[in-house]
Write a protein that holds these residues in place. Structure first.
Motif, PDB file in Angstrom:
ATOM      1  N   LEU A 296       0.786  23.558  -2.959  1.00 34.47           N
ATOM      2  CA  LEU A 296      -0.477  23.783  -2.259  1.00 34.47           C
ATOM      3  C   LEU A 296      -0.294  23.837  -0.755  1.00 34.47           C
ATOM      4  O   LEU A 296      -0.965  24.616  -0.064  1.00 34.47           O
ATOM      5  CB  LEU A 296      -1.467  22.685  -2.630  1.00 34.47           C
ATOM      6  N   GLN A 297       0.600  23.019  -0.220  1.00 35.07           N
ATOM      7  CA  GLN A 297       0.812  22.981   1.222  1.00 35.07           C
ATOM      8  C   GLN A 297       1.260  24.330   1.754  1.00 35.07           C
ATOM      9  O   GLN A 297       0.867  24.745   2.844  1.00 35.07           O
ATOM     10  CB  GLN A 297       1.842  21.911   1.565  1.00 35.07           C
ATOM     11  N   GLU A 298       2.080  25.040   0.980  1.00 36.80           N
ATOM     12  CA  GLU A 298       2.528  26.366   1.388  1.00 36.80           C
ATOM     13  C   GLU A 298       1.362  27.317   1.567  1.00 36.80           C
ATOM     14  O   GLU A 298       1.421  28.255   2.377  1.00 36.80           O
ATOM     15  CB  GLU A 298       3.507  26.917   0.338  1.00 36.80           C
ATOM     16  N   ARG A 299       0.278  27.083   0.849  1.00 36.49           N
ATOM     17  CA  ARG A 299      -0.902  27.944   0.885  1.00 36.49           C
ATOM     18  C   ARG A 299      -2.009  27.373   1.766  1.00 36.49           C
ATOM     19  O   ARG A 299      -3.126  27.871   1.746  1.00 36.49           O
ATOM     20  CB  ARG A 299      -1.409  28.159  -0.539  1.00 36.49           C
ATOM     21  N   GLY A 300      -1.698  26.302   2.477  1.00 31.95           N
ATOM     22  CA  GLY A 300      -2.665  25.688   3.377  1.00 31.95           C
ATOM     23  C   GLY A 300      -3.638  24.760   2.698  1.00 31.95           C
ATOM     24  O   GLY A 300      -4.671  24.406   3.281  1.00 31.95           O
ATOM     25  N   LEU A 301      -3.346  24.332   1.463  1.00 26.74           N
ATOM     26  CA  LEU A 301      -4.263  23.520   0.682  1.00 26.74           C
ATOM     27  C   LEU A 301      -3.717  22.108   0.498  1.00 26.74           C
ATOM     28  O   LEU A 301      -2.511  21.870   0.609  1.00 26.74           O
ATOM     29  CB  LEU A 301      -4.511  24.157  -0.694  1.00 26.74           C
ATOM     30  N   THR A 302      -4.604  21.167   0.191  1.00 26.78           N
ATOM     31  CA  THR A 302      -4.216  19.787  -0.069  1.00 26.78           C
ATOM     32  C   THR A 302      -5.003  19.256  -1.266  1.00 26.78           C
ATOM     33  O   THR A 302      -6.089  19.761  -1.594  1.00 26.78           O
ATOM     34  CB  THR A 302      -4.495  18.883   1.146  1.00 26.78           C
ATOM     35  N   LEU A 303      -4.450  18.229  -1.899  1.00 28.34           N
ATOM     36  CA  LEU A 303      -5.139  17.578  -3.000  1.00 28.34           C
ATOM     37  C   LEU A 303      -6.216  16.647  -2.468  1.00 28.34           C
ATOM     38  O   LEU A 303      -6.048  16.000  -1.425  1.00 28.34           O
ATOM     39  CB  LEU A 303      -4.152  16.777  -3.851  1.00 28.34           C
ATOM     40  N   SER A 304      -7.320  16.568  -3.182  1.00 27.42           N
ATOM     41  CA  SER A 304      -8.383  15.631  -2.837  1.00 27.42           C
ATOM     42  C   SER A 304      -7.994  14.240  -3.332  1.00 27.42           C
ATOM     43  O   SER A 304      -7.837  14.021  -4.533  1.00 27.42           O
ATOM     44  CB  SER A 304      -9.704  16.069  -3.475  1.00 27.42           C
ATOM     45  N   GLU A 305      -7.826  13.310  -2.414  1.00 29.47           N
ATOM     46  CA  GLU A 305      -7.370  11.968  -2.783  1.00 29.47           C
ATOM     47  C   GLU A 305      -8.409  11.234  -3.628  1.00 29.47           C
ATOM     48  O   GLU A 305      -8.063  10.456  -4.511  1.00 29.47           O
ATOM     49  CB  GLU A 305      -7.055  11.162  -1.515  1.00 29.47           C
ATOM     50  N   GLU A 306      -9.680  11.456  -3.372  1.00 27.01           N
ATOM     51  CA  GLU A 306     -10.722  10.732  -4.105  1.00 27.01           C
ATOM     52  C   GLU A 306     -10.906  11.249  -5.522  1.00 27.01           C
ATOM     53  O   GLU A 306     -11.389  10.509  -6.395  1.00 27.01           O
ATOM     54  CB  GLU A 306     -12.050  10.813  -3.349  1.00 27.01           C
ATOM     55  N   LYS A 307     -10.500  12.496  -5.794  1.00 23.74           N
ATOM     56  CA  LYS A 307     -10.680  13.064  -7.128  1.00 23.74           C
ATOM     57  C   LYS A 307      -9.373  13.221  -7.900  1.00 23.74           C
ATOM     58  O   LYS A 307      -9.406  13.517  -9.093  1.00 23.74           O
ATOM     59  CB  LYS A 307     -11.367  14.429  -7.026  1.00 23.74           C
ATOM     60  N   THR A 308      -8.248  13.045  -7.244  1.00 21.99           N
ATOM     61  CA  THR A 308      -6.953  13.193  -7.910  1.00 21.99           C
ATOM     62  C   THR A 308      -6.455  11.816  -8.317  1.00 21.99           C
ATOM     63  O   THR A 308      -6.264  10.940  -7.476  1.00 21.99           O
ATOM     64  CB  THR A 308      -5.935  13.864  -6.967  1.00 21.99           C
ATOM     65  N   ARG A 309      -6.253  11.628  -9.612  1.00 23.27           N
ATOM     66  CA  ARG A 309      -5.803  10.327 -10.111  1.00 23.27           C
ATOM     67  C   ARG A 309      -5.067  10.511 -11.438  1.00 23.27           C
ATOM     68  O   ARG A 309      -5.185  11.538 -12.099  1.00 23.27           O
ATOM     69  CB  ARG A 309      -6.983   9.373 -10.295  1.00 23.27           C
TER      70      ARG A 309
END
Length: 513
Positions: A296-309
């Motif tokens: 995702l970082q390569e595409r400018g995106l990040t994981l949502s910490e509050e929803k990723t578990r």
């Protein structure tokens, strides 16, 4: 004006007005070019792909089809910043004639906000009609390539695929006793708004000059212009397919990070939501999650910490409005509590608002909403949820009826609004009469009356842009719709030709002119 339309080496026709267009011919010619684009991409002939895309986006057949999609879209009556909408056949035909690459300039988008499930607001940016038509035109050339490059187990914004396919994939990956016990629930933070423009302009398989103009269009909010430096605007026709292009390769990245079959890694994605199974918590935390973050970082995106578990299957997880959980080793998928609560809250608000509406109109307002929610959940273990919904809707409608007649007793209200039919009691209805004076009953739908039917998932590798899959799609479609024999359509196209060449799973495509 008389226009001679051609599509590649196919047939040519002369058109003088919108109503004279023979849509089956137009659509078939466009679909044939799309199949040629997909074939060239599968063979690795990328220069051929670009040449065919150029032909398609300059074909008048494609321009007619692009305008047709725009004027039949749900937002066709909602204008952009210029206030223009296409209503008359003359305006539609003129719009198709005006679709040209040379001299094309985008206009700013109109920004509005709609509520999200969590109470926050989602920004929606609406282009002007001319820009929507340009997006629809280039989408015809982009979709065959994006479909060929998409991950097999990505089910969002793709033809012939739905949320039911994604849920069925989860079921198949988790149902066995030896299946993975841990799940990484992933959600991408502000996915549409954060996609890197540089990455898209380098990797997106479409006309780069047109794409650059779309991405840099900016938007107007309360009379003020705001430039767009990242993301693709939600509201544009091409945004969903650009998201498919952006997330293509996620499954491969995960497989490369965890190549061993013993780790029981399976990916199931729908748009920016995804779940990944794993044999242990360590595999998901130490291998899978870093691989996804790097992708995702390569595409400018990040994981949502509050929803990723990471959760255990015995605890269960919510995905696409469903709750997936194992009870004593048995996998059961049910409608999520949040989905039930949200539906009942919306229905109560509608019922409370319609205090003076006619009963017949009231039933016509509620029935499509009830049936739509029930149809979405009818492929899982939903009977108990359906009964719960019926009970609470009954209470809300009973209070609605009592408020309308505060001076009448309960028996009088029951006799007016409810009827019985054999063993079934308390049927909320409206009674009218036909021409002969016989009574006609319009009943409120009960969720419990909808049977539970297992969804027939489409094969992961299937795509309508590969002729090798057409026979399978024909059989799959017949089984899914319960057809015993293929039906014939009106005219020279068979029922399968209509499915393949006109409707690739998009509800806004119709045959009428």
């Amino acid at each position: 004006m008389t226009v001679k339309a051609q599509a590649g080496a196919g047939a040519s026709l002369t058109y003088t007005e919108w109503k004279a267009i023979h849509w089956p011919t137009v659509i078939v010619q466009v679909r044939r070019l799309q199949l040629r684009i997909a074939k060239a991409f599968r063979e690795g002939r990328h220069n051929k792909v670009k040449a065919l895309q150029w032909i398609l986006t300059h074909s008048f057949f494609s321009k007619l089809l692009a305008v047709k999609r725009v004027v039949q879209n749900r937002g066709a009556k909602t204008p952009g910043v210029d206030g223009i909408i296409w209503k008359t056949p003359e305006e539609k035909f003129s719009a198709a004639l005006s679709l040209k690459r040379k001299g094309y300039q985008t206009q700013p988008l109109r920004r509005v906000y709609i509520p999200k499930k969590n109470g926050k607001l989602r920004p929606i940016s609406m282009p002007v009609m001319a820009c929507r038509a340009q997006q629809a035109l280039h989408l015809l050339a982009l979709e065959p390539v994006s479909e060929m490059a998409a991950d097999q187990n990505a089910y969002g914004f793709r033809p012939l695929r739905s949320t039911a396919d994604a849920i069925e994939k989860c079921f198949k990956a988790l149902v066995q006793k030896a299946s993975a016990h841990y799940i990484l629930e992933g959600d991408i933070k502000n996915c549409f708004c954060e996609i890197s423009h540089e990455w898209l302009l380098e990797k997106a398989p479409m006309d780069k000059e047109v794409l650059r103009k779309w991405l840099a269009a900016g938007y107007l909010e309360k009379g003020q212009f705001y430039p767009t430096e990242r993301g693709t605007p939600q509201g544009g026709l091409a945004s969903a397919t650009l998201l498919v292009v952006t997330l293509s390769g996620l499954e491969t990245a995960v497989r490369n990070a965890v190549p061993s079959l013993k780790d029981k890694v399976h990916v199931c994605a729908y748009a920016d939501d995804f779940v990944i199974t794993g044999a242990s918590k360590e595999v998901l935390a130490n291998k899978v999650k870093p691989a996804v973050a790097a992708f995702l970082q390569e595409r400018g995106l990040t994981l949502s910490e509050e929803k990723t578990r990471i959760t255990h299957i015995d605890e269960g997880f919510d995905f696409l409005g469903m709750n997936v959980r194992k009870y004593n080793g048995k996998l059961i998928i049910r409608p999520a509590k949040s989905s039930i609560k949200r539906f009942l809250t919306d229905m109560r608000a509608i019922i409370k608002k319609q205090r003076t509406i006619k009963t017949e109109d009231f039933i016509r307002l509620l029935n499509p909403k009830i049936q739509g929610w029930v149809n979405y959940h009818r492929h899982v273990c939903a009977k108990r949820a359906f009964g719960y919904v019926d009970h609470h809707l009954f209470e809300a409608i009973w209070h609605w009826a009592r408020r309308r007649h505060p001076k009448k007793n309960a028996q009088w209200v029951k006799d007016k609004y409810y009827r019985s039919d054999q063993t079934r009691q308390w049927i909320f209805h409206s009674k009218t009469k036909d021409k002969e004076g016989k009574p006609i009953y319009h009943d409120l739908i009960k969720a419990m009356d909808t049977p539970i039917k297992r969804h027939l998932k489409i094969r992961a590798e299937t795509t309508p842009y590969n002729p090798a899959h057409h026979e399978y799609i024909k059989q799959w479609y017949a089984k899914r719709t319960g057809m015993q024999k293929p039906k014939r359509s009106k005219g020279w196209l068979s029922w399968w030709d209509l499915l393949l060449n006109i409707n690739f799973g998009q509800k806004d495509w119709v045959i009428e002119g």
